[in-house]
Design an enzyme around this catalytic site. Structure first.
Site, PDB file in Angstrom:
ATOM      1  N   THR A 205       0.835  -1.191   0.000  1.00 39.39           N
ATOM      2  CA  THR A 205       0.000   0.000   0.000  1.00 39.39           C
ATOM      3  C   THR A 205       0.873   1.246   0.000  1.00 39.39           C
ATOM      4  O   THR A 205       1.812   1.333   0.802  1.00 39.39           O
ATOM      5  CB  THR A 205      -0.887   0.004   1.269  1.00 39.39           C
ATOM      6  OG1 THR A 205      -1.747  -1.139   1.242  1.00 39.39           O
ATOM      7  CG2 THR A 205      -1.735   1.260   1.347  1.00 39.39           C
ATOM      8  N   SER A 206       0.559   2.198  -0.872  1.00 38.72           N
ATOM      9  CA  SER A 206       1.208   3.511  -0.900  1.00 38.72           C
ATOM     10  C   SER A 206       2.726   3.364  -1.098  1.00 38.72           C
ATOM     11  O   SER A 206       3.139   2.884  -2.146  1.00 38.72           O
ATOM     12  CB  SER A 206       0.830   4.279   0.376  1.00 38.72           C
ATOM     13  OG  SER A 206       1.271   5.604   0.304  1.00 38.72           O
ATOM     14  N   SER A 207       3.552   3.730  -0.110  1.00 42.02           N
ATOM     15  CA  SER A 207       4.993   3.510  -0.260  1.00 42.02           C
ATOM     16  C   SER A 207       5.267   2.021  -0.520  1.00 42.02           C
ATOM     17  O   SER A 207       6.162   1.668  -1.303  1.00 42.02           O
ATOM     18  CB  SER A 207       5.725   3.973   1.003  1.00 42.02           C
ATOM     19  OG  SER A 207       7.107   3.859   0.847  1.00 42.02           O
TER      20      SER A 207
ATOM     21  N   HIS B 195      -6.669   8.539  -1.061  1.00 39.66           N
ATOM     22  CA  HIS B 195      -5.427   7.753  -1.030  1.00 39.66           C
ATOM     23  C   HIS B 195      -5.625   6.370  -0.407  1.00 39.66           C
ATOM     24  O   HIS B 195      -4.897   5.434  -0.725  1.00 39.66           O
ATOM     25  CB  HIS B 195      -4.357   8.544  -0.270  1.00 39.66           C
ATOM     26  CG  HIS B 195      -2.996   7.915  -0.347  1.00 39.66           C
ATOM     27  ND1 HIS B 195      -2.434   7.499  -1.544  1.00 39.66           N
ATOM     28  CD2 HIS B 195      -2.078   7.609   0.621  1.00 39.66           C
ATOM     29  CE1 HIS B 195      -1.237   6.982  -1.309  1.00 39.66           C
ATOM     30  NE2 HIS B 195      -1.003   7.029  -0.006  1.00 39.66           N
TER      31      HIS B 195
END
Ligand SMILES: *[C@@H]1O[C@H](CO)[C@@H](O)[C@H](O)[C@H]1NC(C)=O
Ligand SMILES: *[C@@H]1O[C@H](CO)[C@@H](O)[C@H](O)[C@H]1NC(C)=O
Length: 304
Positions: free
Chosen positions: A146-148, A287
């Protein structure tokens, strides 16, 4: 005095015993465990693992990579993968970022290079250790995040294509998009995060391929999720990431095989370019794109 002495010796005994337990302990099935000695780990990435109680021969492996500020423990509790481990014979690897902000290094030359000695190299070594230690199935190793952690998922797919059969990125950026021209480790790249790194499928594919130069073998099939209202990693990154993998797999980006509306969730649109690439645009979502565990099991081939 005698009492104090015996208290001190009990304390000493407890400390020594727990220090020994920490250094010697093998992963305990059925709970998140740390592995400290798994091979070369120059950037000091943490290695946590979930081995199911119900382990049978040839387990699959899922590498599940946390977001910035996250930890292995947080992603273990906050993602569904360990709950599938028992029923589908999966070992889950949870790497943990060594940096203060708990983001991943997806910016330096070392992490963006096959065997470059960066975070990606350490994660690959965790996979190799697990394959050897548990006789895991090398044809069923998967990566998600997820994300990074989604950025790192794309980086793992580009730097170690031979290790993985499939990847799923939840709200990331293309591999190489967070590149730091000053070779900073764990750097933030605003041009990319704000969706201003825009290029062609061919150019993005060249960037991915350059992370493991000369590699001609198979590559993980990729599924890319992104929220259309993402204000942290702008939604343009959805298009750039799907362009990258379309370029790598030789799909005509402008001409996908199908677009399914309201799939797998109402208001989300799933675009399929071919067997190796799907993108899911979560309309109206920011996000935090909700993990779709049951869908992930399908993409990884555990269910149909
Ligand atoms: C044990 O694992 C097998 C597959 O490896 C699965 O079919 C079975 O449901 C599992 N049992 C439990 C109690 O989770
Ligand atoms: C940010 O990344 C882009 C590629 O996405 C690169 O061209 C640019 O140089 C990077 N910016 C910095 C400050 O490193």
């Amino acid at each position: 005095m005698g009492k104090i002495h015996s208290l001190i010796s009990i304390l000493f005994y407890v400390l020594t015993a727990s220090a020994l337990a920490l250094t010697k302990r093998a992963p305990t099935p059925g709970q998140l465990s740390q592995v400290t000695d798994f091979g070369s780990n120059p950037t000091n990435v943490g290695f946590y693992i979930y081995v199911p109680n119900n382990l049978s021969a040839n387990p699959a492996i899922i590498v599940a990579i946390h977001y910035c500020t996250g930890t292995a423990q947080a992603y273990y509790s906050g993602s569904p993968y360990a709950t599938y481990a028992e029923t589908h014979n999966i070992i889950v690897i949870y790497p943990e970022s060594p940096y203060d902000g708990k983001c991943w290094d997806v910016s330096s030359e070392s992490s963006l290079t096959h065997n470059g000695g960066g975070n990606s190299n350490s994660i690959a070594n965790m996979v190799e250790w697990t394959l050897a230690e548990y006789g895991a199935d090398s044809t069923r190793v998967f990566v998600t995040g997820t994300s990074s952690g989604a950025m790192m998922t794309n980086v793992m797919a580009a730097t170690y294509p031979s290790l993985f059969a499939a990847g799923i990125a939840y709200a990331g950026v293309p591999a190489g998009c967070f590149y730091s021209d000053s070779n900073q480790q764990n750097g933030w790249n605003s041009t990319c995060s704000q969706g201003q790194s825009i290029s062609t499928p061919e150019h993005w594919a060249d960037i991915a391929r350059a992370m493991n130069p000369g590699y001609e073998g198979s590559r993980p099939k990729m599924q890319i999720y992104h929220g259309s209202e993402d204000a942290t990693l702008f939604p343009q990154n959805y298009y750039e990431t799907t362009k990258q993998w379309a370029g790598v797999f030789g799909y005509e980006y402008e001409n996908p095989e199908s677009v399914e509306n309201d799939t797998p969730v109402a208001n989300w649109d799933r675009t399929t370019w071919g067997d190796n690439l799907q993108g899911i645009l979560a309309n109206g979502v920011g996000h935090n794109v909700q993990l779709q565990g049951e869908e992930d099991l399908k993409w990884f081939g555990f269910t149909s």
